[in-house]
Design a protein around this motif. Structure first.
Motif, PDB file in Angstrom:
ATOM      1  N   ALA A  79       0.842  -1.197   0.000  1.00 21.51           N
ATOM      2  CA  ALA A  79       0.000   0.000   0.000  1.00 21.51           C
ATOM      3  C   ALA A  79       0.873   1.241   0.000  1.00 21.51           C
ATOM      4  CB  ALA A  79      -0.922   0.008   1.214  1.00 21.51           C
ATOM      5  N   PHE A  80       0.343   2.313  -0.597  1.00 20.63           N
ATOM      6  CA  PHE A  80       1.096   3.553  -0.770  1.00 20.63           C
ATOM      7  C   PHE A  80       0.310   4.719  -0.194  1.00 20.63           C
ATOM      8  CE2 PHE A  80       2.202   7.155  -3.770  1.00 20.63           C
ATOM      9  CZ  PHE A  80       3.445   7.411  -3.216  1.00 20.63           C
ATOM     10  N   VAL A  81       0.979   5.539   0.627  1.00 18.76           N
ATOM     11  CA  VAL A  81       0.377   6.744   1.199  1.00 18.76           C
ATOM     12  C   VAL A  81       1.115   7.947   0.619  1.00 18.76           C
ATOM     13  CG1 VAL A  81      -0.129   8.046   3.299  1.00 18.76           C
ATOM     14  CG2 VAL A  81      -0.248   5.548   3.318  1.00 18.76           C
ATOM     15  N   GLU A  82       0.398   8.780  -0.115  1.00 19.00           N
ATOM     16  CA  GLU A  82       1.005   9.943  -0.767  1.00 19.00           C
ATOM     17  C   GLU A  82       1.246  11.068   0.237  1.00 19.00           C
ATOM     18  OE1 GLU A  82      -0.462  10.758  -4.941  1.00 19.00           O
ATOM     19  OE2 GLU A  82      -2.183   9.689  -4.118  1.00 19.00           O
ATOM     20  N   GLN A  83       1.989  12.090  -0.237  1.00 20.62           N
ATOM     21  CA  GLN A  83       2.243  13.263   0.615  1.00 20.62           C
ATOM     22  C   GLN A  83       0.939  13.913   1.033  1.00 20.62           C
ATOM     23  OE1 GLN A  83       5.086  16.205  -0.643  1.00 20.62           O
ATOM     24  NE2 GLN A  83       6.315  14.717  -1.736  1.00 20.62           N
ATOM     25  N   GLN A  84       0.095  14.212   0.055  1.00 24.01           N
ATOM     26  CA  GLN A  84      -1.190  14.841   0.306  1.00 24.01           C
ATOM     27  C   GLN A  84      -2.172  14.354  -0.734  1.00 24.01           C
ATOM     28  OE1 GLN A  84      -0.282  19.133   0.300  1.00 24.01           O
ATOM     29  NE2 GLN A  84      -0.970  19.175   2.405  1.00 24.01           N
ATOM     30  N   LEU A 160       4.258  -1.244   3.448  1.00 24.21           N
ATOM     31  CA  LEU A 160       3.634   0.076   3.430  1.00 24.21           C
ATOM     32  C   LEU A 160       4.674   1.099   3.006  1.00 24.21           C
ATOM     33  CD1 LEU A 160       1.091   1.793   4.104  1.00 24.21           C
ATOM     34  CD2 LEU A 160       1.976   1.987   6.432  1.00 24.21           C
ATOM     35  N   ILE A 161       4.341   1.869   1.961  1.00 30.60           N
ATOM     36  CA  ILE A 161       5.227   2.893   1.425  1.00 30.60           C
ATOM     37  C   ILE A 161       4.596   4.253   1.715  1.00 30.60           C
ATOM     38  CG2 ILE A 161       6.471   3.698  -0.614  1.00 30.60           C
ATOM     39  CD1 ILE A 161       7.019   0.766   0.112  1.00 30.60           C
ATOM     40  N   LEU A 162       5.353   5.174   2.313  1.00 32.67           N
ATOM     41  CA  LEU A 162       4.829   6.488   2.676  1.00 32.67           C
ATOM     42  C   LEU A 162       5.760   7.575   2.156  1.00 32.67           C
ATOM     43  CD1 LEU A 162       4.793   4.540   5.582  1.00 32.67           C
ATOM     44  CD2 LEU A 162       2.931   6.161   5.946  1.00 32.67           C
ATOM     45  N   ASP A 163       5.180   8.533   1.426  1.00 39.35           N
ATOM     46  CA  ASP A 163       5.951   9.625   0.857  1.00 39.35           C
ATOM     47  C   ASP A 163       5.754  10.887   1.688  1.00 39.35           C
ATOM     48  OD1 ASP A 163       7.479  11.229  -0.725  1.00 39.35           O
ATOM     49  OD2 ASP A 163       6.176  11.158  -2.485  1.00 39.35           O
ATOM     50  N   GLU A 164       6.715  11.170   2.537  1.00 33.59           N
ATOM     51  CA  GLU A 164       6.708  12.354   3.396  1.00 33.59           C
ATOM     52  C   GLU A 164       5.354  12.561   4.085  1.00 33.59           C
ATOM     53  OE1 GLU A 164       8.398  15.812   1.599  1.00 33.59           O
ATOM     54  OE2 GLU A 164       9.894  14.645   0.509  1.00 33.59           O
ATOM     55  N   PRO A 165       4.918  11.604   4.898  1.00 32.88           N
ATOM     56  CA  PRO A 165       3.592  11.692   5.531  1.00 32.88           C
ATOM     57  C   PRO A 165       3.481  12.802   6.564  1.00 32.88           C
ATOM     58  CG  PRO A 165       4.842   9.889   6.483  1.00 32.88           C
ATOM     59  CD  PRO A 165       5.643  10.394   5.304  1.00 32.88           C
ATOM     60  N   THR A 166       4.607  13.370   6.992  1.00 36.66           N
ATOM     61  CA  THR A 166       4.561  14.446   7.996  1.00 36.66           C
ATOM     62  C   THR A 166       4.645  15.829   7.365  1.00 36.66           C
ATOM     63  OG1 THR A 166       6.968  14.305   8.300  1.00 36.66           O
ATOM     64  CG2 THR A 166       5.588  12.961   9.751  1.00 36.66           C
ATOM     65  N   THR A 187       6.450  -3.943   7.166  1.00 37.38           N
ATOM     66  CA  THR A 187       7.633  -3.543   6.429  1.00 37.38           C
ATOM     67  C   THR A 187       7.342  -2.177   5.825  1.00 37.38           C
ATOM     68  OG1 THR A 187       8.157  -5.847   5.908  1.00 37.38           O
ATOM     69  CG2 THR A 187       9.201  -4.155   4.554  1.00 37.38           C
ATOM     70  N   CYS A 188       8.029  -1.144   6.291  1.00 41.32           N
ATOM     71  CA  CYS A 188       7.715   0.235   5.891  1.00 41.32           C
ATOM     72  C   CYS A 188       8.925   0.903   5.245  1.00 41.32           C
ATOM     73  CB  CYS A 188       7.285   1.069   7.099  1.00 41.32           C
ATOM     74  SG  CYS A 188       5.732   0.550   7.858  1.00 41.32           S
ATOM     75  N   VAL A 189       8.649   1.633   4.174  1.00 44.14           N
ATOM     76  CA  VAL A 189       9.638   2.531   3.579  1.00 44.14           C
ATOM     77  C   VAL A 189       9.019   3.918   3.612  1.00 44.14           C
ATOM     78  CG1 VAL A 189      11.086   3.081   1.590  1.00 44.14           C
ATOM     79  CG2 VAL A 189      10.443   0.697   2.059  1.00 44.14           C
ATOM     80  N   ILE A 190       9.714   4.869   4.223  1.00 46.46           N
ATOM     81  CA  ILE A 190       9.136   6.180   4.464  1.00 46.46           C
ATOM     82  C   ILE A 190      10.137   7.274   4.095  1.00 46.46           C
ATOM     83  CG2 ILE A 190       9.812   5.972   6.897  1.00 46.46           C
ATOM     84  CD1 ILE A 190       7.416   7.719   7.605  1.00 46.46           C
ATOM     85  N   ALA A 191       9.731   8.164   3.200  1.00 43.97           N
ATOM     86  CA  ALA A 191      10.576   9.298   2.832  1.00 43.97           C
ATOM     87  C   ALA A 191      10.360  10.419   3.837  1.00 43.97           C
ATOM     88  CB  ALA A 191      10.232   9.778   1.428  1.00 43.97           C
ATOM     89  N   LEU A 192      11.464  10.974   4.333  1.00 47.83           N
ATOM     90  CA  LEU A 192      11.398  12.030   5.338  1.00 47.83           C
ATOM     91  C   LEU A 192      12.405  13.129   5.010  1.00 47.83           C
ATOM     92  CD1 LEU A 192      11.274   9.846   8.579  1.00 47.83           C
ATOM     93  CD2 LEU A 192       9.401  11.252   7.691  1.00 47.83           C
TER      94      LEU A 192
END
Length: 258
Positions: A79-84, A160-166, A187-192
């Protein structure tokens, strides 16, 4: 390793944006992806999700090339969570989270008790069960990001892939979102962007610079003053508090405004 890249390349407009990246993501760990703007972080995340196709190299899931996986099978795993993400449609919180069930449902299939259970469980995991019927537009930025994560969790993924969720959140919501991601045990990959948050919440860190992977490993070994100066062009000092937590302090060579 469940999710990995081998010599992955991708470019656009005659420029190589992801350049020969080889990376393994440890199961049930949080890998932080950091680097300056334009270093290829978001592009690499989209290659991991097959939202873009690699020009060369392989992205693999359980040693299988994701290019060979049916789209619905990949969506059940990852699953992918975009920035906004925003919408002008009048949706409720549960409407948004229900979108995560799409990979599990056949065309024209009726909504099932299993689907409802997955939605309720996802909302409970992000602490928003009481917002089930609330309108999306009435939520705060931090709450909207939690709903996006709940939508992803409704897919019941293992990765789970997250692109700058903060991004664009205040510090309280940044800490809350990252603590939530760490508790998921996926298993998470998160861009920060924030190096201190990456050091605090990520098990491992990978550094991209001009599309290339320049380092990967434990935060203490990757985030050194020398590497930060080389990649980000800033001077830092590394300090540790009494609990052993590392803090990256930025060193200014002149007073602001001078």
């Amino acid at each position: 390793m469940t999710l990995a890249t081998h010599d992955v390349r991708w470019g656009a407009g005659g420029r190589m944006i992801v350049d020969g990246v080889t990376l393994d993501v440890a199961p049930n760990r949080v890998l932080g992806l950091i680097g300056p703007n334009g270093s290829g972080k978001s592009s690499l995340l989209r290659l991991l999700c097959r939202l873009r196709r690699v020009a060369s190299g392989v992205v693999s899931l359980d040693s299988r090339d994701i290019a060979d996986l049916p789209r619905h099978e990949l969506a059940k795993r990852l699953a992918f969570v975009e920035q906004q993400a925003t919408t002008e449609v009048q949706l409720t919180v549960c409407d948004v989270v229900r979108l995560g069930r799409t990979p599990h449902r056949a065309a024209f299939a009726s909504w099932s008790a299993e689907d409802e259970r997955a939605v309720d469980a996802a909302l409970a995991r992000v602490g928003l069960s009481e917002r089930h019927d609330q309108l999306w537009h009435t939520l705060s930025g931090g709450e909207r990001q939690r709903v996006h994560i709940a939508r992803a969790l409704a897919q019941e993924p293992r990765e789970l892939i997250l692109d700058e969720p903060t991004n664009h959140l205040d510090i309280r919501h940044q800490l809350s979102i990252l603590a939530l991601v760490r508790r998921l045990r996926l298993t998470c990959v998160i861009a920060l962007h924030d190096l201190n948050l990456a050091s605090l919440f990520c098990d491992e860190i990978a550094v991209l610079h001009e599309g290339r992977l320049v380092a990967a490993g434990m935060p203490a070994s990757v985030l050194t003053p020398e590497r930060i100066a080389r990649v980000f062009g800033i001077a830092v000092e590394i300090r540790c508090d009494e609990a052993g937590h590392r803090h990256i302090a930025y060193v200014m060579d002149h007073e602001p405004g001078t």
